[in-house]
Scaffold this active site. Structure first.
Site, PDB file in Angstrom:
ATOM      1  CB  ILE A   1      70.667 -18.857  35.859  1.00 16.43           C
ATOM      2  CG1 ILE A   1      70.764 -20.084  34.958  1.00 16.43           C
ATOM      3  CG2 ILE A   1      69.254 -18.280  35.856  1.00 16.43           C
ATOM      4  CD1 ILE A   1      70.084 -21.302  35.502  1.00 16.43           C
ATOM      5  CB  CYS A   2      71.062 -13.072  35.760  1.00 18.47           C
ATOM      6  SG  CYS A   2      70.693 -11.551  36.645  1.00 18.47           S
ATOM      7  CG  LEU A   3      65.391 -16.350  38.621  1.00 19.18           C
ATOM      8  CD1 LEU A   3      64.504 -15.466  37.746  1.00 19.18           C
ATOM      9  CD2 LEU A   3      64.984 -17.808  38.461  1.00 19.18           C
TER      10      LEU A   3
ATOM     11  CG  ASN B   1      67.501 -12.504  32.288  1.00 18.66           C
ATOM     12  OD1 ASN B   1      67.125 -11.996  31.234  1.00 18.66           O
ATOM     13  ND2 ASN B   1      67.264 -11.958  33.464  1.00 18.66           N
TER      14      ASN B   1
END
Length: 195
Positions: free
Chosen positions: A115-117, A108
């Site tokens: 950031i992958c959120l 992530n």
């Protein structure tokens, strides 16, 4: 923090006595952002996960902060991960911008800090992206959860790390440990940035 709150109260008093009713749109947006942040930061400090610390390098600029996450379980236990958060003028209509400052090996987060959120996405297909009802507390808890249960293999940002985990979990753990020992180890209260 208290300094900014005092300034905002003083500015509100001055607004009422101004003869000119024209304030620039950007000043009004910043003011709204700052008023929200005063409240949100107070609530955040009262509800931080035990693995997180928030630091404001300049207490008069609540829109710029640093978050330290020190996981106490899982692959990343023993590391100390630094994040930089910048809250834009258009907050809370748009999410804060967050970057991971610590090099990390995980699906992530890229090695360059992206950031992958989902809650940090302004627009999300699944409806879990940013909404004006979200707060900094949601961001901190979301970043903290990246180190406990959110390994995303369906839509990873770091495809190589996701594939590595799926191919060989033991070697993946070894690489995570290597990154922690070089880039995320706490030494006398300081992060060893590997340089």
């Amino acid at each position: 923090m208290l300094t900014l709150a005092s300034k905002l109260k003083r500015d509100d008093g001055l607004k009422g006595s101004r003869t000119s009713a024209t304030a620039s749109d950007s000043t009004r947006r910043v003011s709204v952002r700052d008023k929200l942040l005063v409240k949100e930061v107070a609530a955040l400090e009262a509800n931080l996960p035990c693995t997180c610390k928030v630091h404001f390098p300049d207490p008069n600029k609540l829109h710029c902060s640093q978050l330290t996450v020190t996981p106490d379980e899982g692959y990343y236990q023993g590391g100390e991960f630094q994040f930089e958060t910048e809250v834009p003028d258009a907050y809370n209509m748009v999410p804060p911008r967050v970057k991971c400052l610590t090099r990390i090996w995980r699906p992530n987060i890229t090695e360059t800090g992206e950031i992958c959120l989902s809650l940090l996405r302004e627009h999300s297909i699944d409806g879990t992206g940013w909404a004006p009802t979200r707060t900094l507390k949601d961001v901190v808890w979301g970043l903290n959860s990246l180190f406990t249960d959110l390994l995303n293999f369906d839509d990873p940002l770091n495809i190589e790390a996701a594939g590595h985990h799926l191919r060989d979990k033991e070697d993946f753990r070894s690489k995570v440990d290597d990154y922690i020992s070089v880039d995320a180890t706490v030494m006398k209260g300081q992060v060893d940035w590997g340089g």
